[in-house]
Write an enzyme that holds these catalytic residues in place. Structure first.
Site, PDB file in Angstrom:
ATOM      1  N   HIS A 151      33.429  40.481 -66.081  1.00  0.00           N
ATOM      2  CA  HIS A 151      33.856  40.654 -64.690  1.00  0.00           C
ATOM      3  C   HIS A 151      35.348  40.965 -64.615  1.00  0.00           C
ATOM      4  O   HIS A 151      35.774  41.859 -63.873  1.00  0.00           O
ATOM      5  CB  HIS A 151      33.553  39.389 -63.871  1.00  0.00           C
ATOM      6  CG  HIS A 151      32.166  39.338 -63.339  1.00  0.00           C
ATOM      7  ND1 HIS A 151      31.075  39.072 -64.127  1.00  0.00           N
ATOM      8  CD2 HIS A 151      31.691  39.523 -62.095  1.00  0.00           C
ATOM      9  CE1 HIS A 151      29.987  39.093 -63.386  1.00  0.00           C
ATOM     10  NE2 HIS A 151      30.335  39.375 -62.137  1.00  0.00           N
ATOM     11  N   LYS A 199      23.375  30.638 -60.565  1.00  0.00           N
ATOM     12  CA  LYS A 199      22.965  29.326 -60.077  1.00  0.00           C
ATOM     13  C   LYS A 199      24.157  28.701 -59.359  1.00  0.00           C
ATOM     14  O   LYS A 199      25.306  28.969 -59.699  1.00  0.00           O
ATOM     15  CB  LYS A 199      22.462  28.426 -61.207  1.00  0.00           C
ATOM     16  CG  LYS A 199      23.521  28.035 -62.212  1.00  0.00           C
ATOM     17  CD  LYS A 199      22.952  27.123 -63.279  1.00  0.00           C
ATOM     18  CE  LYS A 199      24.078  26.729 -64.256  1.00  0.00           C
ATOM     19  NZ  LYS A 199      23.572  25.881 -65.325  1.00  0.00           N
TER      20      LYS A 199
END
Length: 170
Positions: free
Chosen positions: A30, A94
């Site tokens: 990222h 999550k």
């Protein structure tokens, strides 16, 4: 695998079985994507319309990949709005997301899914193929292209900004 029309039809709390091609990316991938975007450089892989799975799949001797469970999504929150602006339509991970990510999901009409935590060994059975597509020097945290079939997910934040976790914060 996601179009705006598909995303618009999903509602927080929906259970889905996702099939198609998704990308994996964790923290360092990222960071690198966002650095390339900041420098106005080409990305090593097309992200528009894609789903990014916050996962670092492990190798396996007898399967396509080893364990491939989700990692905590909040670690990607700093980078997520930028990637959504560049066309990412979905994320899988999550846990909760920051208010900034929540706003970006709603603004960009994207979706956040949760994969079952602790089920990495089960989820690898839903992966038909896996190949490294960017940042191979990151090892298991390299970006991978996964072809999946009937990958079980729950919509946590839908394109209207409805957050299933908010239902439990009363």
């Amino acid at each position: 695998p996601l179009t705006g029309e598909m995303v618009a039809g999903l509602k927080a709390g929906d259970e889905v079985l996702l099939s198609g091609v998704i990308l994996t990316a964790r923290d360092q991938a990222h960071l690198r994507l966002c650095e390339l975007i900041e420098k106005n450089k080409d990305l090593p892989v097309e992200i528009a319309g894609q789903v990014i799975y916050y996962c670092g799949p492990t190798p396996s001797a007898d399967r396509v990949i080893g364990s491939c469970g989700p990692t905590t999504s909040s670690r990607m929150d700093l980078f997520t709005p930028t990637l959504l602006e560049k066309g990412v339509k979905g994320m899988i991970g999550k846990g909760r997301r920051s208010s900034g990510v929540h706003k970006a999901i709603k603004h960009e009409k994207a979706v956040y899914f949760a994969a079952p935590a602790g089920a990495g060994a089960y989820l690898n059975g839903k992966v038909l193929s896996c190949e490294v597509v960017a940042f191979p020097d990151l090892g298991p945290e390299a970006m991978h292209k996964l072809t999946i079939k009937d990958f079980p997910l729950i919509v946590i934040i839908d394109a209207k900004g409805v957050d299933i976790y908010a239902r439990f914060n009363r």
